[in-house]
Write an enzyme that holds these catalytic residues in place. Sequence first.
Site, mmCIF file in Angstrom:
data_model
loop_
_atom_site.group_PDB
_atom_site.id
_atom_site.type_symbol
_atom_site.label_atom_id
_atom_site.label_comp_id
_atom_site.label_asym_id
_atom_site.label_seq_id
_atom_site.Cartn_x
_atom_site.Cartn_y
_atom_site.Cartn_z
ATOM 1 N N ASP A 197 0.823 -1.210 0.000
ATOM 2 C CA ASP A 197 0.000 0.000 0.000
ATOM 3 C C ASP A 197 0.858 1.261 0.000
ATOM 4 O OD1 ASP A 197 -1.820 -1.967 0.343
ATOM 5 O OD2 ASP A 197 -2.415 -1.408 2.365
ATOM 6 N N TYR A 243 -5.721 -10.320 10.203
ATOM 7 C CA TYR A 243 -4.598 -10.018 9.307
ATOM 8 C C TYR A 243 -3.282 -10.466 9.945
ATOM 9 C CZ TYR A 243 -1.579 -7.441 6.128
ATOM 10 O OH TYR A 243 -0.614 -7.118 5.201
HETATM 11 C C1 GLA Z 1 -3.603 -4.672 3.381
HETATM 12 C C2 GLA Z 1 -2.135 -4.502 3.754
HETATM 13 C C3 GLA Z 1 -1.217 -4.826 2.582
HETATM 14 C C4 GLA Z 1 -1.555 -6.176 1.954
HETATM 15 C C5 GLA Z 1 -3.067 -6.292 1.708
HETATM 16 C C6 GLA Z 1 -3.460 -7.659 1.253
HETATM 17 O O1 GLA Z 1 -3.965 -3.725 2.435
HETATM 18 O O2 GLA Z 1 -1.882 -3.196 4.199
HETATM 19 O O3 GLA Z 1 0.130 -4.784 2.997
HETATM 20 O O4 GLA Z 1 -1.082 -7.224 2.718
HETATM 21 O O5 GLA Z 1 -3.814 -5.971 2.861
HETATM 22 O O6 GLA Z 1 -2.912 -7.950 0.027
#
Ligand code: GLA
Length: 388
Positions: free
Chosen positions: A173, A223
């Site tokens: 991101d 996550y």
């Molecule tokens: C979020 C995290 C990223 C990535 C996505 C899944 O956006 O911030 O680093 O891991 O999830 O692809």
Amino acid sequence: MNKTLINRIKTSFHEVFKTEPLIIFSPGRINIIGEHTDYNDGYVFPAAIDKGIVVAIGNSNSNNSRAFAVDKDEIVKFSLSDLKPSAEGNWENYVFGVIAELQNRSKTICNFNIAFGGDIPGGAGMSSSAALENGVVFGLNELFDLRLKKEDMVLISQKAEHNYVGVKCGIMDQYASMFGIKNNALLLDCRTVKSKPYEINFNDHELILINTNVKHSLSDSAYNDRRSVCESVAERLKVKALRDATEYDLGTIKDELTPENYLKALFVIQENNRVVKASKAIEAGNLKTLGALMYASHYGLKNQYKVSCEELDYLVEIARLNKYVLGARMMGGGFGGCTINLIAKTETESFKDFALQLYKNRFNKDCSIYSVSLSNGTGIIEQCQHYS
Ligand code: GLA
């Protein structure tokens, strides 16, 4: 660029801080394919978009600093010498986290004022948090002449997210937001943190986003759990990260893993391969293959990695009913947010109506549909007088 947003942030800054700010735009991102591969040192395929966060920043003469979240109409006063994370979920952690990381790197900053706001809906999986972190670090770098490279800034933003926000995110991101290139997506190798731009012009097809307008609360802890499962499987395989493993390698330790963890690791290995295949499909102009890879990605996110939710699955299911939608999948971390859809331009309007109606009937709430253009990364859009 959203002129109204820029004016709103600039005016708000003036009203409260009475000085001329430096104005920065920091974009959100989409991701064509490659989900949960970034923290496995794998490939991702994101692009910065024309929606994002506008940051206004300027020096302060007082003996403290202030941050103004314009959309929330909240101002937080803080001291640079006594920073600690604020309560979980508070927006100021994005600002504090960046400052703390600069201080860890012995970068000296003085008191400052910052105001920000955006046009990315929070929780949409379009990375408003990375956009904000990047906007803050970029602004501080300019204001105090810290001489950081963009490469350093993305790592600072990522650390802010780890240490102050509590999400052990990968680099996708922050990288996409910082390094975006107009009309391009970036095939990013998250191990080398280097990318290759791909001009995105799908001719008679386009990408649209459909926001479920939900964000399920377990998303952050789920996550971090996924990340630690991946790390423990990599350790068992004696590789640095799952990016280094093949399906065959994983098969050799299948008996040592729970069926759930086996499937999660399998997803990452397969998803990583899909990203490479997708980049080749784009090079060859083969949108059918790209679309099929997107559907396969969603299948894995739902059934193997288990980060989808009912609303996302429903949107993908109804996309599949329309032969003009070549591919669709959930985008971002999961448990809510948007789907990304590859659709024939001639069908977009009727598909939008169809999706809005069906979603409403099914969940008794609205989804939102966005078209986005691919944009440049974090940068200055207006100098303050001090700089011009
Ligand atoms: C979020 C995290 C990223 C990535 C996505 C899944 O956006 O911030 O680093 O891991 O999830 O692809």
